[in-house]
Write a protein that holds these residues in place. Structure first.
Motif, PDB file in Angstrom:
ATOM      1  N   PHE A 280      35.721  49.947  32.665  1.00  0.00           N
ATOM      2  CA  PHE A 280      34.566  50.708  32.185  1.00  0.00           C
ATOM      3  C   PHE A 280      34.593  50.837  30.665  1.00  0.00           C
ATOM      4  O   PHE A 280      33.596  50.588  29.983  1.00  0.00           O
ATOM      5  CB  PHE A 280      34.543  52.100  32.834  1.00  0.00           C
ATOM      6  N   VAL A 281      35.767  51.190  30.125  1.00  0.00           N
ATOM      7  CA  VAL A 281      35.892  51.362  28.672  1.00  0.00           C
ATOM      8  C   VAL A 281      35.573  50.037  27.972  1.00  0.00           C
ATOM      9  O   VAL A 281      34.807  49.991  27.010  1.00  0.00           O
ATOM     10  CB  VAL A 281      37.305  51.865  28.295  1.00  0.00           C
ATOM     11  N   MET A 282      36.141  48.937  28.487  1.00  0.00           N
ATOM     12  CA  MET A 282      35.930  47.632  27.846  1.00  0.00           C
ATOM     13  C   MET A 282      34.469  47.221  27.845  1.00  0.00           C
ATOM     14  O   MET A 282      33.936  46.791  26.819  1.00  0.00           O
ATOM     15  CB  MET A 282      36.771  46.558  28.545  1.00  0.00           C
ATOM     16  N   THR A 283      33.798  47.374  29.005  1.00  0.00           N
ATOM     17  CA  THR A 283      32.407  46.933  29.068  1.00  0.00           C
ATOM     18  C   THR A 283      31.497  47.844  28.243  1.00  0.00           C
ATOM     19  O   THR A 283      30.506  47.392  27.680  1.00  0.00           O
ATOM     20  CB  THR A 283      31.894  46.880  30.522  1.00  0.00           C
ATOM     21  N   THR A 284      31.866  49.155  28.137  1.00  0.00           N
ATOM     22  CA  THR A 284      31.060  50.061  27.315  1.00  0.00           C
ATOM     23  C   THR A 284      31.176  49.674  25.842  1.00  0.00           C
ATOM     24  O   THR A 284      30.186  49.615  25.116  1.00  0.00           O
ATOM     25  CB  THR A 284      31.499  51.522  27.517  1.00  0.00           C
ATOM     26  N   VAL A 285      32.423  49.404  25.421  1.00  0.00           N
ATOM     27  CA  VAL A 285      32.639  48.970  24.042  1.00  0.00           C
ATOM     28  C   VAL A 285      31.895  47.644  23.798  1.00  0.00           C
ATOM     29  O   VAL A 285      31.251  47.458  22.758  1.00  0.00           O
ATOM     30  CB  VAL A 285      34.149  48.812  23.746  1.00  0.00           C
ATOM     31  N   GLY A 286      31.962  46.756  24.774  1.00  0.00           N
ATOM     32  CA  GLY A 286      31.258  45.474  24.664  1.00  0.00           C
ATOM     33  C   GLY A 286      29.765  45.676  24.481  1.00  0.00           C
ATOM     34  O   GLY A 286      29.133  45.041  23.637  1.00  0.00           O
ATOM     35  N   ASN A 287      29.202  46.598  25.264  1.00  0.00           N
ATOM     36  CA  ASN A 287      27.778  46.917  25.152  1.00  0.00           C
ATOM     37  C   ASN A 287      27.433  47.461  23.778  1.00  0.00           C
ATOM     38  O   ASN A 287      26.421  47.115  23.187  1.00  0.00           O
ATOM     39  CB  ASN A 287      27.434  47.989  26.182  1.00  0.00           C
TER      40      ASN A 287
ATOM     41  N   GLY B 153      25.127  46.396  18.683  1.00  0.00           N
ATOM     42  CA  GLY B 153      25.440  46.645  17.282  1.00  0.00           C
ATOM     43  C   GLY B 153      25.175  45.431  16.413  1.00  0.00           C
ATOM     44  O   GLY B 153      24.785  45.556  15.251  1.00  0.00           O
ATOM     45  N   PHE B 154      25.354  44.237  16.994  1.00  0.00           N
ATOM     46  CA  PHE B 154      25.123  43.010  16.227  1.00  0.00           C
ATOM     47  C   PHE B 154      23.687  42.902  15.722  1.00  0.00           C
ATOM     48  O   PHE B 154      23.439  42.330  14.662  1.00  0.00           O
ATOM     49  CB  PHE B 154      25.466  41.774  17.059  1.00  0.00           C
ATOM     50  N   ASP B 155      22.745  43.466  16.488  1.00  0.00           N
ATOM     51  CA  ASP B 155      21.345  43.465  16.029  1.00  0.00           C
ATOM     52  C   ASP B 155      21.244  44.141  14.672  1.00  0.00           C
ATOM     53  O   ASP B 155      20.569  43.663  13.768  1.00  0.00           O
ATOM     54  CB  ASP B 155      20.453  44.263  16.991  1.00  0.00           C
ATOM     55  N   PHE B 156      21.923  45.298  14.554  1.00  0.00           N
ATOM     56  CA  PHE B 156      21.813  46.037  13.311  1.00  0.00           C
ATOM     57  C   PHE B 156      22.661  45.395  12.216  1.00  0.00           C
ATOM     58  O   PHE B 156      22.283  45.417  11.047  1.00  0.00           O
ATOM     59  CB  PHE B 156      22.180  47.512  13.508  1.00  0.00           C
ATOM     60  N   VAL B 157      23.796  44.791  12.617  1.00  0.00           N
ATOM     61  CA  VAL B 157      24.614  44.060  11.644  1.00  0.00           C
ATOM     62  C   VAL B 157      23.780  42.926  11.035  1.00  0.00           C
ATOM     63  O   VAL B 157      23.830  42.679   9.828  1.00  0.00           O
ATOM     64  CB  VAL B 157      25.891  43.509  12.311  1.00  0.00           C
ATOM     65  N   THR B 158      22.984  42.256  11.881  1.00  0.00           N
ATOM     66  CA  THR B 158      22.109  41.189  11.382  1.00  0.00           C
ATOM     67  C   THR B 158      21.157  41.731  10.323  1.00  0.00           C
ATOM     68  O   THR B 158      20.972  41.121   9.268  1.00  0.00           O
ATOM     69  CB  THR B 158      21.288  40.600  12.548  1.00  0.00           C
TER      70      THR B 158
ATOM     71  N   ALA C  62      15.477  51.570  19.722  1.00  0.00           N
ATOM     72  CA  ALA C  62      16.688  51.257  20.481  1.00  0.00           C
ATOM     73  C   ALA C  62      17.141  52.446  21.324  1.00  0.00           C
ATOM     74  O   ALA C  62      17.646  52.253  22.434  1.00  0.00           O
ATOM     75  CB  ALA C  62      17.800  50.816  19.537  1.00  0.00           C
ATOM     76  N   SER C  63      16.964  53.685  20.838  1.00  0.00           N
ATOM     77  CA  SER C  63      17.330  54.849  21.659  1.00  0.00           C
ATOM     78  C   SER C  63      16.432  54.932  22.883  1.00  0.00           C
ATOM     79  O   SER C  63      16.905  55.168  23.996  1.00  0.00           O
ATOM     80  CB  SER C  63      17.187  56.156  20.872  1.00  0.00           C
TER      81      SER C  63
ATOM     82  N   LEU D 195      25.756  53.351  28.283  1.00  0.00           N
ATOM     83  CA  LEU D 195      25.911  54.411  27.291  1.00  0.00           C
ATOM     84  C   LEU D 195      26.292  53.799  25.945  1.00  0.00           C
ATOM     85  O   LEU D 195      25.987  54.358  24.896  1.00  0.00           O
ATOM     86  CB  LEU D 195      27.002  55.397  27.723  1.00  0.00           C
ATOM     87  N   GLY D 196      26.961  52.649  25.969  1.00  0.00           N
ATOM     88  CA  GLY D 196      27.345  51.969  24.733  1.00  0.00           C
ATOM     89  C   GLY D 196      26.133  51.662  23.883  1.00  0.00           C
ATOM     90  O   GLY D 196      26.134  51.856  22.667  1.00  0.00           O
ATOM     91  N   ARG D 197      25.070  51.201  24.538  1.00  0.00           N
ATOM     92  CA  ARG D 197      23.839  50.865  23.828  1.00  0.00           C
ATOM     93  C   ARG D 197      23.202  52.106  23.194  1.00  0.00           C
ATOM     94  O   ARG D 197      22.807  52.094  22.030  1.00  0.00           O
ATOM     95  CB  ARG D 197      22.853  50.221  24.816  1.00  0.00           C
ATOM     96  N   ILE D 198      23.135  53.202  23.986  1.00  0.00           N
ATOM     97  CA  ILE D 198      22.508  54.424  23.478  1.00  0.00           C
ATOM     98  C   ILE D 198      23.306  54.991  22.309  1.00  0.00           C
ATOM     99  O   ILE D 198      22.737  55.417  21.299  1.00  0.00           O
ATOM    100  CB  ILE D 198      22.396  55.490  24.591  1.00  0.00           C
ATOM    101  N   THR D 199      24.644  54.980  22.445  1.00  0.00           N
ATOM    102  CA  THR D 199      25.496  55.506  21.373  1.00  0.00           C
ATOM    103  C   THR D 199      25.213  54.773  20.075  1.00  0.00           C
ATOM    104  O   THR D 199      25.026  55.386  19.019  1.00  0.00           O
ATOM    105  CB  THR D 199      26.977  55.318  21.749  1.00  0.00           C
ATOM    106  N   GLN D 200      25.158  53.444  20.161  1.00  0.00           N
ATOM    107  CA  GLN D 200      24.904  52.635  18.966  1.00  0.00           C
ATOM    108  C   GLN D 200      23.543  52.985  18.369  1.00  0.00           C
ATOM    109  O   GLN D 200      23.414  53.185  17.165  1.00  0.00           O
ATOM    110  CB  GLN D 200      24.984  51.155  19.354  1.00  0.00           C
TER     111      GLN D 200
END
Lengths: 266, 288
Positions: free
Chosen positions: B47-54, B59-64, B91-92, B140-145
């Motif tokens: 769960f932790v890994m996939t959340t971080v992955g999300n 996050g790459f969208d905003f890095v771009t 995004a939220s 939740l990873g997406r929302i957090t970002q």
């Protein structure tokens, strides 16, 4: 050799059966192509010649990205989840028992898949993009086969990377996390989000030297006529070098991994 | 197959039945979600890994966008904090919708392999079941970002805040999530006919949120018209956020359209609900 040709043809046919999905994919690739193309137009309006591309070359880069997204599997979606699943369930024992080489077997199938995706999901978005925008298409007819060679090498590098990641399932058991990380790396370092020539400083140099640049950045630069003569051979050598190193690493990992396989009777 | 509410004159009785079905649906949704939460949390590391992955992937969208701004000071006439506000809101809203409803795009697969039949025989609204199906907390990873980018925008932007602007912020995220949700449900209904065309839905959902992350001045007028009047995504972030930023609206729209998102969201849900019912009623099982 004949065997692998049959496997490759099977890979092609397998994806060719999903006709609605292919049409839907073309639609999505085209929509994303339009969105990204407009953002690039705004960017190149501010800074013409950014990253060494003029505006129409930048737009061409966008549509090449959409056309090669599935072919070079920059976000995955090839054989790898199937292979990790076979490792997890133990079905891999059956594959190892076959009178065919494991790596070559999956490579042949993935080449067939890539060939279908190039025709099925590559050509149409590229044509639509060329109709809507002023793209920088090659002047010389020789650039098309030169581009295809680079795409082929890109597919092999992409395969070799995904094969390595999939084999990690022998140790991790659940390969989902590793596959996701590989997908992230592929998306970012292939140049799919932004051409690698726009990455600043050391990040840019590292990104251009990593194997993922073979998936989009190098084929796109070949298409745009950045490499000619010896330069073209150099670009091929870069891709082929990574392909060779990664395939050999996969082979090594495969032999270590298969010694770990314990077949449970029952 | 009577689980699908029968059409008929709108009497007090059917209206009451509809309401109780809604309550029942929400209750069932909650129960199924709770089940998937327990199953997700059984594999904590995964769960932790996939959340971080999300988190990283979105996050790459905003890095771009940040990489773009390492070369320019403005994109389409907008600065980085202004674009961060558009990005954060869109995004939220999308992240919230994706968390609550993101699984509905699996309907096509269920139609194909016949497992939708299992859902039809249960005495629970089908939409609640498919929405809660494989509830993915990792989103939740997406929302957090998205919330982090929104926070960055609010801290760096120099806005003349009024009570109205402050109140508009949560309203646009919630209505935006509802508008995206209606698109998700309508797209899922389309899967009853198209079966393996879930990627068309991606064009509107993922494509829509990508589009809204950039200012409308970047896009061609026809495209802006399309996402204002046909698929009203412009009401998710562009129109209300441009009011907060004190910017001109695209297409010379009047200022009060910034306050329409809740109404637009309601309208979208009525339409999506109708489309869903029509789609579900046309469903023919694959048999075995």
């Amino acid at each position: 050799m004949r065997l692998y040709a049959v496997v490759a043809a099977g890979g092609f046919r397998r994806y060719a059966t999903y006709r609605t999905a292919t049409l839907a994919g073309v639609f999505t690739n085209t929509v994303f192509g339009f969105i990204v193309a407009y953002t690039y137009l705004a960017l190149w309006d501010e800074r013409p010649q950014l990253g060494g591309y003029d505006q129409s070359e930048a737009l061409t880069y966008v549509w090449l990205g959409q056309a090669l997204l599935m072919t070079c599997a920059m976000m995955g979606a090839g054989f790898e989840s199937e292979l990790t699943e076979r490792i997890r369930t133990g079905d891999i024992a059956v594959d190892l028992y076959r009178p065919a080489d494991l790596q070559l077997w999956w490579l042949a199938g993935d080449l067939g898949r890539a060939a279908f995706h190039l025709l099925g999901r590559g050509v149409a978005p590229m044509v639509l993009g060329a109709l809507a925008f002023d793209l920088a298409l090659p002047d010389s007819p020789w650039m098309w086969p030169a581009f295809l060679v680079s795409v082929l090498l890109g597919v092999v590098v992409s395969f070799a990377l995904r094969f390595l990641v999939a084999l990690s399932a022998f140790w991790l058991m659940d390969g989902a996390g590793a596959l996701q990380m590989a997908m992230l790396a592929g998306l970012f370092f292939s140049g799919m989000l932004l051409p690698l020539t726009l990455f600043p400083g050391v990040l840019g140099e590292v990104a251009r030297a990593l194997p993922w640049s073979s998936l989009l950045q190098v084929p796109a630069d070949v298409f745009l006529g950045r490499y000619t003569g010896w330069g073209l051979l150099g670009a091929y050598a870069f891709q082929a070098g990574w392909a060779l190193v990664l395939l050999l690493a996969g082979r090594l990992l495969q032999s270590v991994a298969t010694r770990r396989v314990v077949v449970q009777g029952g | 197959m009577d689980a699908v509410a029968a059409p008929g004159p709108e009497t007090a009785e059917t209206a009451f039945a509809d309401r109780s079905r809604l309550v029942e649906g929400v209750r069932a949704y909650g129960l199924i979600v709770a089940m998937w939460l327990r199953s997700t949390l059984a594999y904590r590391a995964s769960f932790v890994m996939t959340t971080v992955g999300n988190f990283l992937m979105t996050g790459f969208d905003f890095v771009t966008i940040m990489l773009m701004f390492s070369h320019v000071d403005a994109l389409g006439g907008y600065t980085l904090p202004e674009i961060a506000l558009l990005y954060g809101v869109s995004a939220s809203a999308f992240g919230l919708c994706d968390l609550l409803l993101g699984s509905v795009d699996r309907v096509g697969q269920r139609v194909r392999d016949g497992t939708l039949d299992t859902l039809l025989v249960r005495p629970v609204p089908v939409l609640a079941q498919v929405a809660a199906d494989r509830f993915a907390l990792r989103r939740l990873g997406r929302i957090t970002q998205a919330l982090l980018v929104l926070g960055y925008a609010l801290v760096t932007l120099d806005i003349a805040w009024t009570p109205l602007k402050v109140a508009l912020l949560p309203v646009m995220v919630l209505s935006g999530a509802a508008i995206f949700g209606a698109v998700f449900v309508a797209g899922a209904a389309f899967q009853f006919y198209a079966q393996d065309a879930s990627e068309v839905q991606n064009a509107f959902t993922y494509g829509g949120t990508t589009l809204l992350q950039y200012p409308p001045s970047v896009f061609a007028r026809d495209l802006v018209r399309g996402v204002t009047f046909i698929v009203p995504l412009a009401f998710v972030s562009w129109l209300p956020a441009l009011y907060v930023l004190g910017r001109d609206y695209p297409l010379d729209l009047p200022r009060w359209v910034a306050f329409l998102p809740p109404l637009v969201a309601g309208g979208c849900w009525v339409l999506a609900g109708l489309v869903w019912r029509v789609g579900l009623r046309s469903y023919r099982s694959t048999g075995s």
